[in-house]
Design an enzyme around this catalytic site. Structure first.
Site, short mmCIF file in Angstrom:
data_model
loop_
_atom_site.label_atom_id
_atom_site.label_comp_id
_atom_site.label_asym_id
_atom_site.label_seq_id
_atom_site.Cartn_x
_atom_site.Cartn_y
_atom_site.Cartn_z
CG HIS A 60 -1.63 -1.13 1.72
ND1 HIS A 60 -2.37 -1.79 0.92
CD2 HIS A 60 -1.15 -2.10 2.75
CE1 HIS A 60 -2.67 -2.95 1.51
NE2 HIS A 60 -2.13 -3.14 2.62
CG HIS A 90 3.13 5.56 5.72
ND1 HIS A 90 2.71 5.27 7.36
CD2 HIS A 90 1.94 5.95 5.06
CE1 HIS A 90 1.67 5.83 7.28
NE2 HIS A 90 1.06 6.43 6.18
CG HIS A 92 -0.64 8.26 1.89
ND1 HIS A 92 -1.48 7.33 1.97
CD2 HIS A 92 -0.33 8.37 3.23
CE1 HIS A 92 -1.62 6.75 3.03
NE2 HIS A 92 -0.70 7.51 4.11
CD GLU A 102 -3.92 9.56 2.75
OE1 GLU A 102 -3.72 9.30 4.20
OE2 GLU A 102 -4.53 8.65 2.31
CG HIS A 115 0.60 9.99 6.89
ND1 HIS A 115 -0.41 9.34 6.23
CD2 HIS A 115 0.17 11.27 6.78
CE1 HIS A 115 -1.12 9.94 5.81
NE2 HIS A 115 -0.92 11.44 6.07
CB THR A 195 -5.80 7.73 5.80
OG1 THR A 195 -4.41 7.42 5.54
CG2 THR A 195 -5.81 9.17 6.86
CB THR A 196 -4.69 2.53 5.35
OG1 THR A 196 -4.00 2.34 6.39
CG2 THR A 196 -3.89 3.56 4.50
O1 TU0 Z 1 -1.89 6.41 6.81
S1 TU0 Z 1 -1.95 6.17 8.17
O2 TU0 Z 1 -3.39 6.78 8.73
O3 TU0 Z 1 -0.84 6.86 8.86
C1 TU0 Z 1 -2.27 4.64 8.56
C2 TU0 Z 1 -1.19 4.19 9.43
C3 TU0 Z 1 -1.04 2.66 9.97
C4 TU0 Z 1 0.14 2.36 10.56
C5 TU0 Z 1 0.45 1.24 10.89
BR1 TU0 Z 1 2.03 0.63 11.95
C6 TU0 Z 1 -0.55 -0.03 10.79
C7 TU0 Z 1 -1.69 0.33 10.18
C8 TU0 Z 1 -1.88 1.75 9.55
O4 TU0 Z 1 -3.12 1.77 8.93
ZN ZN Z 2 -0.54 7.18 5.85
#
Ligand code: TU0
Ligand code: ZN
Length: 257
Positions: A60, A90, A92, A102, A115, A195-196
């Site tokens: 992702h 990470h 996007h 985002e 992020h 956001t995922t």
């Molecule tokens: O895009 S984010 O909202 O920062 C997602 C962060 C995220 C970080 C971890 Br570690 C595991 C699952 C997740 O969805």
């Molecule tokens: Zn993120």
């Protein structure tokens, strides 16, 4: 499995993750006028002893993981009542020539969004436990806009060809994300979610107002990465891995200085 295509993307995530339709989902659009909260102190990022471990492609995004077994790299201050431990960061991003942030600001998107994911190790025993608690996570969001080369981003983009395929991971030690911060740390903050998927409503968002500048060439290297694994016959370029802004549902957004 969830992803960013028509059949498994953000518009259908609610089928397997009903919280996608919840009351504190992320990202959101940041309106032009946000109430200034003088009681909000500065955000402090204590990353001097941080320990990056590896860089990986989880299908992702491209993720840099940190050793979060102690408080060696934490953020505190701002809206936070405790220090939160850095776990990973990470990105996007969009496709060729189109934006991929985002969060949006007064309806405008940026080229990409970084992020930095932290968890409340004072109140919770593990990231997974914190990830389901309303005050469990704090994510610092940094906008990327295109312009000159970023002087330190090449260390990450150079490593990206090592994690081209989903499921790949490679050593990535000694990287301090302090080098990815803009010059000033003024921010907006609000209560939201991952956001995922699993989209847990456990995130205190801290969005830095000042974007960092990266070049089109550097962003282009993000797009060498694939959503798909080495063994898959389909080769899907990793791009447009962003969720669009969600309903504010009465939430208050506060602005630091
Ligand atoms: O895009 S984010 O909202 O920062 C997602 C962060 C995220 C970080 C971890 Br570690 C595991 C699952 C997740 O969805
Ligand atoms: Zn993120």
């Amino acid at each position: 499995h969830w992803g960013y295509s028509k059949e498994n993307g953000p518009d259908v995530w609610h089928k397997n993750y009903p919280v996608a339709l919840g009351s504190r989902q992320s990202p959101i659009d940041i309106p032009r006028q946000v109430s200034h909260d003088p009681s909000l102190g500065p955000i402090v990022l204590d990353y001097d002893h941080c320990t990056s471990i590896n860089i990986s492609n989880n299908g992702h995004s491209v993720v840099v993981n940190f050793d979060d077994t102690d408080d060696r790299s934490v953020i505190h201050g701002g809206p936070l009542e405790n220090p939160y431990r850095l776990k990973q960061f990470h990105f996007h991003w969009g496709g060729k020539g189109c934006d991929g942030s985002e969060h949006t600001v007064a309806g405008n998107s940026y080229a990409s969004e970084l992020h930095l994911v932290h968890w409340n190790a004072v109140k919770y025993q593990s990231f997974d436990q914190a990830a389901t608690a309303p005050d469990g996570l704090a994510v610092v969001g940094i906008f990327l806009e295109t312009g000159d080369d970023h002087r330190w981003l090449h260390t990450i983009t150079d490593a990206m060809y090592m994690v081209k395929y989903k499921g790949s991971v490679t050593d990535f030690k000694g990287f301090n994300p302090k080098c990815l911060l803009p010059s000033n740390l003024h921010f907006w903050t609000y209560l939201g979610s991952l956001t995922t998927p699993p989209l847990h409503e456990s995130v205190t968002w801290i969005l830095l107002k000042e974007p960092i500048v990266v070049s089109e060439k550097q962003l282009g290297k993000f797009r060498l990465v694939l959503f798909t694994g080495e063994e898959e016959d389909q080769r899907l370029r990793m791009e447009n891995n962003f969720r669009t802004p969600q309903p504010l549902k009465g939430r208050r957004i506060r602005s630091s200085n």
